[in-house]
Scaffold this active site. Structure first.
Site, PDB file in Angstrom:
ATOM      1  N   GLU A 122       0.931   3.867   1.850  1.00  0.00           N
ATOM      2  CA  GLU A 122       1.448   4.288   3.159  1.00  0.00           C
ATOM      3  C   GLU A 122       2.619   3.417   3.598  1.00  0.00           C
ATOM      4  O   GLU A 122       3.591   3.910   4.182  1.00  0.00           O
ATOM      5  CB  GLU A 122       0.354   4.179   4.237  1.00  0.00           C
ATOM      6  CG  GLU A 122      -0.904   4.986   3.978  1.00  0.00           C
ATOM      7  CD  GLU A 122      -1.981   4.151   3.289  1.00  0.00           C
ATOM      8  OE1 GLU A 122      -1.669   3.456   2.294  1.00  0.00           O
ATOM      9  OE2 GLU A 122      -3.143   4.210   3.751  1.00  0.00           O
TER      10      GLU A 122
ATOM     11  N   CYS B  75      -2.184  -0.388   7.516  1.00  0.00           N
ATOM     12  CA  CYS B  75      -1.408   0.852   7.409  1.00  0.00           C
ATOM     13  C   CYS B  75      -1.480   1.657   8.708  1.00  0.00           C
ATOM     14  O   CYS B  75      -0.490   2.272   9.123  1.00  0.00           O
ATOM     15  CB  CYS B  75      -1.904   1.663   6.228  1.00  0.00           C
ATOM     16  SG  CYS B  75      -1.566   0.835   4.651  1.00  0.00           S
TER      17      CYS B  75
ATOM     18  N   HIS C  53       0.845  -1.192   0.000  1.00  0.00           N
ATOM     19  CA  HIS C  53       0.000   0.000   0.000  1.00  0.00           C
ATOM     20  C   HIS C  53       0.884   1.247   0.000  1.00  0.00           C
ATOM     21  O   HIS C  53       2.032   1.210   0.458  1.00  0.00           O
ATOM     22  CB  HIS C  53      -0.905   0.010   1.233  1.00  0.00           C
ATOM     23  CG  HIS C  53      -2.065  -0.943   1.144  1.00  0.00           C
ATOM     24  ND1 HIS C  53      -3.153  -0.882   1.981  1.00  0.00           N
ATOM     25  CD2 HIS C  53      -2.286  -1.976   0.296  1.00  0.00           C
ATOM     26  CE1 HIS C  53      -4.010  -1.848   1.661  1.00  0.00           C
ATOM     27  NE2 HIS C  53      -3.503  -2.527   0.656  1.00  0.00           N
TER      28      HIS C  53
ATOM     29  N   CYS D  29      -6.110   1.762   6.016  1.00  0.00           N
ATOM     30  CA  CYS D  29      -6.723   0.513   6.492  1.00  0.00           C
ATOM     31  C   CYS D  29      -6.051   0.113   7.815  1.00  0.00           C
ATOM     32  O   CYS D  29      -5.061   0.727   8.225  1.00  0.00           O
ATOM     33  CB  CYS D  29      -6.531  -0.583   5.438  1.00  0.00           C
ATOM     34  SG  CYS D  29      -4.827  -1.186   5.305  1.00  0.00           S
TER      35      CYS D  29
END
Lengths: 146, 146
Positions: free
Chosen positions: B56, B87, B54, B84
């Site tokens: 992040e 993260c 992801h 999420c």
């Protein structure tokens, strides 16, 4: 208790011992597909200076790379200590078939802090070789405090 | 609204547009320290076949590597969509100084599924350029459904 679980968890504990020997918080993981270990790793947050480099994260990245798939539905992740919310979230995205962990973690464990982070289909077994896994953690933090 | 936030979020949105152009779920992130961007990234789960990739996560790993520290207390993470649980857990371990996000995510957002995953000292600002960030997501998923 699944007798296969013991053998694979012993491998995860060997990884945790490697972490401990390098001054890392002793958590180890292996990922198994079709009865074979396809990824193994231990916590490397200090070595890599990377807060995301938990054993589970490294193992998931490695297994996904090996299989060429970001989904690990047919795999089982063995990890010595209960995953944190970050790792549980990764296990959720990867849709792991099964998660088997050893010691519980009342301070950081996903089951308290992010109980719905896993995929609903992931089967969870806990407490496998919990004493050995927990002892490694206690010995590590005991030494650090002294 | 912090006027600095707009400029940095625009950079995160540029990253999200790069993701979209590559067929990735369009989420972008930048990390700022002392008024400068030290890491920028976008979601690369498809390219890398890695469920942990992801925006992040990649930005945190990159910023920690740049600073040589697994703690990012002095940094601000800008991300186009609410993180999420995975993260958010990483943001928690890194002890980010601030988290600024755009669109909320009712289906996967940490504020619903892992509300205590962040470090208690992390300052959160949300809704920054939420419309632009959300529009990128809607356009992406609309196209995929067709």
């Amino acid at each position: 208790m699944n007798p296969m679980d013991i053998g694979f968890m012993q491998q995860a504990i060997q990884e945790a011992q490697l972490a401990s020997a390098s001054g890392e918080v002793p958590v180890g993981a292996v990922i198994v597909a079709a009865g074979r270990i396809i990824a193994r790793s231990h916590n490397q947050t200090e070595l890599l200076k990377d807060p995301t480099a938990h054993a589970e994260m490294l193992a998931i990245t490695s297994a996904a790379n090996y299989l060429g798939s970001k989904y690990l539905n047919e795999c089982t992740l063995y990890v010595t200590v209960e995953p944190c919310p970050m790792c549980a979230g990764a296990i959720g995205w990867a849709q792991l078939g099964s998660l088997v962990y050893g010691a519980s973690d009342d301070k950081r464990g996903y089951s308290i802090f992010a109980p719905s982070a896993l995929h609903p289909k992931t089967v969870v077994r806990s407490g496998v070789m919990a004493e050995e896994a927990g002892h490694l953690m206690q010995a590590f933090f005991g030494k650090r405090r002294r």
